[in-house]
Design a protein around this motif. Structure first.
Motif: not given
Length: 86
Positions: A21-22, A32-35, A66-67, A72-73
């Protein structure tokens, strides 16, 4: 910050799961969540060398793009990964 869990023997196959999470000031600290989760297989060709690891992981991301210039999207992705580590 994030966390990682590995369940099973060090050699051979084991289950893995991770979450991260960041947040950033530019996005008003919206997280933002990544799993990732799946199966990891470690193979030692020699005890003197680190193992070769192959992982099959399902992946999920929900957060700012992440691009670079598109941060902001909002972005949401699902996928499958095949990872090699040496």
């Amino acid at each position: 910050g994030g966390a990682e869990l590995r369940v099973g023997p060090v050699r051979g196959a084991r289950l893995v799961a991770a979450i991260d999470v960041k947040s950033a000031e530019q996005r008003s600290y919206k997280p933002g969540y990544s799993a990732r989760a799946g199966l990891e297989i470690a193979h030692w060709s020699s005890p003197a060398h680190p193992p070769r690891i192959i992982a099959f992981l399902a992946e999920y991301y929900d957060g700012p793009s992440p691009f670079g210039q598109f941060f902001t999207d909002q972005s949401r992705t699902f996928g499958v990964g095949f990872h090699f580590q040496r």
